[in-house]
Design a protein around this motif. Sequence first.
Motif, PDB file in Angstrom:
ATOM      1  N   ASP A 127       0.831  -1.199   0.000  1.00 31.25           N
ATOM      2  CA  ASP A 127       0.000   0.000   0.000  1.00 31.25           C
ATOM      3  C   ASP A 127       0.870   1.255   0.000  1.00 31.25           C
ATOM      4  O   ASP A 127       2.093   1.173  -0.089  1.00 31.25           O
ATOM      5  CB  ASP A 127      -0.985  -0.003   1.167  1.00 31.25           C
ATOM      6  CG  ASP A 127      -0.325   0.088   2.538  1.00 31.25           C
ATOM      7  OD1 ASP A 127       0.838   0.545   2.636  1.00 31.25           O
ATOM      8  OD2 ASP A 127      -0.974  -0.296   3.523  1.00 31.25           O
ATOM      9  N   PHE A 128       0.224   2.410   0.125  1.00 32.40           N
ATOM     10  CA  PHE A 128       0.914   3.699   0.019  1.00 32.40           C
ATOM     11  C   PHE A 128       1.892   3.973   1.160  1.00 32.40           C
ATOM     12  O   PHE A 128       2.682   4.902   1.094  1.00 32.40           O
ATOM     13  CB  PHE A 128      -0.104   4.840  -0.090  1.00 32.40           C
ATOM     14  CG  PHE A 128      -1.007   4.979   1.106  1.00 32.40           C
ATOM     15  CD1 PHE A 128      -0.641   5.768   2.170  1.00 32.40           C
ATOM     16  CD2 PHE A 128      -2.220   4.299   1.155  1.00 32.40           C
ATOM     17  CE1 PHE A 128      -1.471   5.914   3.271  1.00 32.40           C
ATOM     18  CE2 PHE A 128      -3.059   4.434   2.243  1.00 32.40           C
ATOM     19  CZ  PHE A 128      -2.690   5.236   3.312  1.00 32.40           C
ATOM     20  N   ARG A 129       1.860   3.182   2.211  1.00 35.31           N
ATOM     21  CA  ARG A 129       2.749   3.403   3.361  1.00 35.31           C
ATOM     22  C   ARG A 129       4.120   2.739   3.211  1.00 35.31           C
ATOM     23  O   ARG A 129       4.973   2.906   4.078  1.00 35.31           O
ATOM     24  CB  ARG A 129       2.084   2.882   4.635  1.00 35.31           C
ATOM     25  CG  ARG A 129       0.833   3.634   5.017  1.00 35.31           C
ATOM     26  CD  ARG A 129       0.206   3.018   6.271  1.00 35.31           C
ATOM     27  NE  ARG A 129      -1.086   3.601   6.532  1.00 35.31           N
ATOM     28  CZ  ARG A 129      -2.249   3.076   6.152  1.00 35.31           C
ATOM     29  NH1 ARG A 129      -2.278   1.932   5.491  1.00 35.31           N
ATOM     30  NH2 ARG A 129      -3.368   3.687   6.426  1.00 35.31           N
ATOM     31  N   ASP A 130       4.339   2.003   2.156  1.00 34.13           N
ATOM     32  CA  ASP A 130       5.577   1.242   1.980  1.00 34.13           C
ATOM     33  C   ASP A 130       6.802   2.157   2.049  1.00 34.13           C
ATOM     34  O   ASP A 130       6.912   3.103   1.272  1.00 34.13           O
ATOM     35  CB  ASP A 130       5.547   0.522   0.632  1.00 34.13           C
ATOM     36  CG  ASP A 130       6.688  -0.456   0.485  1.00 34.13           C
ATOM     37  OD1 ASP A 130       7.851  -0.054   0.717  1.00 34.13           O
ATOM     38  OD2 ASP A 130       6.431  -1.611   0.165  1.00 34.13           O
ATOM     39  N   PRO A 131       7.749   1.895   2.950  1.00 35.29           N
ATOM     40  CA  PRO A 131       8.917   2.763   3.098  1.00 35.29           C
ATOM     41  C   PRO A 131       9.949   2.630   1.969  1.00 35.29           C
ATOM     42  O   PRO A 131      10.857   3.449   1.871  1.00 35.29           O
ATOM     43  CB  PRO A 131       9.519   2.332   4.433  1.00 35.29           C
ATOM     44  CG  PRO A 131       9.073   0.925   4.602  1.00 35.29           C
ATOM     45  CD  PRO A 131       7.714   0.834   3.953  1.00 35.29           C
ATOM     46  N   LYS A 132       9.797   1.623   1.095  1.00 37.64           N
ATOM     47  CA  LYS A 132      10.748   1.452  -0.003  1.00 37.64           C
ATOM     48  C   LYS A 132      10.497   2.418  -1.149  1.00 37.64           C
ATOM     49  O   LYS A 132      11.298   2.529  -2.057  1.00 37.64           O
ATOM     50  CB  LYS A 132      10.700   0.018  -0.529  1.00 37.64           C
ATOM     51  CG  LYS A 132      11.201  -1.023   0.454  1.00 37.64           C
ATOM     52  CD  LYS A 132      11.257  -2.399  -0.160  1.00 37.64           C
ATOM     53  CE  LYS A 132       9.944  -2.907  -0.619  1.00 37.64           C
ATOM     54  NZ  LYS A 132       9.135  -3.712   0.219  1.00 37.64           N
TER      55      LYS A 132
END
Length: 153
Positions: A127-132
């Motif tokens: 989702d949009f929270r992915d730190p990559k």
Amino acid sequence: MVVESSRAPAELAGAFVRVAHRVVWCTLVTVDRRGRPRSRVVHPIWDLGPDGLTGWVFTRPTPLKVAHLAESPYVSCSYWDPRHEVAVAECRAEFTDDEETRKYLWGRFASAPEPLGYDPKILGGADFRDPKITVLKLTPWRLSTGGQAWRAA
């Protein structure tokens, strides 16, 4: 002739977006600390709103990209197609990683028709929270397409 004003003329900004969203992929150039260019291909989406034109890119915050933008926050975005239609945006670039922007952009890409739109999960995150991945915001200070050009005053 280059028009200078605080905001790009609506007709020119609209023509730029038309070309950019049709071509989809652009060459984005940064410069390193020695002033040498480095290009890569990215997939921006552009919003034309009351505050002017803004480009958005989901991207990986690679050490090279982060270092280049820390040294010089300016990029060149160039679109070209086989019919020789060209659109160029010279922009200030900044990483914009707040949750609201990431969520908006995730939905914007997911809901846009292909080929401009795509499923952002292809970037490797759930989702949009992915730190990559991060968001690169592009704020033009110069635009050109169709023989017209604008530069911020």
